[in-house]
Enzyme design. Structure first.
Site, short mmCIF file in Angstrom:
data_model
loop_
_atom_site.label_atom_id
_atom_site.label_comp_id
_atom_site.label_asym_id
_atom_site.label_seq_id
_atom_site.Cartn_x
_atom_site.Cartn_y
_atom_site.Cartn_z
N CYS B 109 -51.97 -16.89 74.81
CA CYS B 109 -53.13 -17.95 75.29
C CYS B 109 -54.38 -17.05 75.44
CB CYS B 109 -52.51 -18.55 76.50
SG CYS B 109 -53.73 -19.71 77.33
N SER B 113 -53.99 -17.70 79.47
CA SER B 113 -52.54 -16.93 79.72
C SER B 113 -51.43 -18.32 80.08
CB SER B 113 -52.45 -16.15 80.64
OG SER B 113 -53.32 -14.89 80.57
#
Lengths: 125, 209
Positions: B109, B113
């Site tokens: 990501c 994240s």
């Protein structure tokens, strides 16, 4: 997105910049866990959507990087907390002023509590 | 533990600036009836002790032994995962990416994240770090090599960037020599990293590292 990376990737032994862990603790300090759990709770109550949250968190991380944070994963929950403070303020749940006042009260409570005694909430003090 | 140590007044308690911020927010939210400290503790306990990559390992092992389940998992991951009792609390969709002899998937990501918590627990520090998030997109083979995974030129590497609405889980290849192993034993081969895509499922002889 990020653009300043070395394309000549060294091996990981040479590369402290890629932090690694095994199945270490997911939260390094209790406050990280508290911040995480508060966010989940408020989301589950419908105060914000997960995309709204992700956008805030992403913006905080980007701002921290712009401010010089190497962002190695260890400051993740600091960004998380800042994003949460910003989101509860923008949603009118807890204002920045209230937060500052309460923080002051907690600080005084902590400083006037002898070592080893539990610090009582300012409201009850 | 706390960075706060600014004076010699050790006869009083200290809270770091960050701890003060968290306590303040928690106590204000508690006053408003929006959170309660015991429920927060229960959430933390769930994520620290009950939800973890083991959930994902069981999903993968089931897919290895049950072709119907695998089909459902690839078609509608959220429903298939729910059917095993592992439910995401964020209401986000999940997509399972199948590794094959010619395709290796890895997830990231880049923004913040995002991570498939329901099946993998909370992410490791490196997953949240800027070096991983940025470099895996630009140079996936180089990053995978740092994880000890060397992929031949004939294998296509696909990098999937998670969003707030969609999380990915990699379905690693079932290792050779595992015919006849029980589902439970197979689950032991499925490491967290193999479901992120930074390694393969463990070799049955070596076991999970």
């Amino acid at each position: 997105m990020p653009a300043d990376l070395n394309p000549n990737t060294p091996t990981h032994e040479d590369l402290p910049s890629l932090p690694r862990d095994e199945d270490g603790p997911v939260f390094r300090e209790p406050w990280e866990a508290q911040a995480f759990a508060m966010t989940l709770t408020l989301h589950e109550q419908g105060h914000f959507t997960w995309p709204e949250w992700a956008e805030c968190l992403g913006a905080e991380i980007a701002a921290a990087q712009a401010g010089g944070d190497p962002d190695l994963g260890d400051t993740y929950y600091l960004h998380w907390l800042k994003a949460l403070e910003g989101l509860v303020a923008s949603k009118g749940i807890v204002s920045t002023d209230d937060l500052a006042r309460r923080k002051e009260a907690w600080d005084i409570a902590a400083h006037t509590t002898p070592h080893g005694k539990p610090i009582t909430p300012p409201e009850d003090a | 533990m706390s960075p706060h140590s600014d004076s010699g007044h050790d006869d009083h308690s200290h809270l770091s600036d960050t701890e003060l911020r968290v306590r303040s927010l928690e106590s204000l939210l508690t006053d408003k009836g929006l959170v309660n400290p015991e429920a927060l503790d229960a959430i933390v306990d769930r994520y620290e002790n009950k939800i973890g990559p083991r959930n994902g390992s069981r999903v993968v092992a089931r897919a290895w032994v049950d072709p119907d389940f695998k089909q459902r998992l690839l078609e509608n991951a959220s429903a298939a995962i729910d059917s095993l009792g592992y439910t995401s609390t964020q209401g986000v969709d999940m997509l399972v990416l199948e590794n094959t002899p010619t395709v290796h998937n890895v997830t990231v990501c880049t923004l913040c994240s995002c991570y498939p918590w329901a099946v993998l627990g909370l992410p490791p520090a490196w997953y949240k770090s800027f070096p991983f998030r940025s470099r895996v997109v630009k140079d996936p083979r180089g990053v995978l090599q740092e994880f000890g995974l060397k992929l031949g030129a004939g294998i296509e590497v696909r990098v999937w960037d998670s969003t707030a609405e969609l999380r990915y889980i990699v379905l690693p290849e079932r290792p050779a020599g595992t015919e006849g192993m029980s589902e439970e034993a197979l689950a032991d081969l499925v490491t967290r990293n193999s479901m992120i895509g930074t390694e393969k499922a463990a070799n049955p002889k070596a076991g999970k590292s």
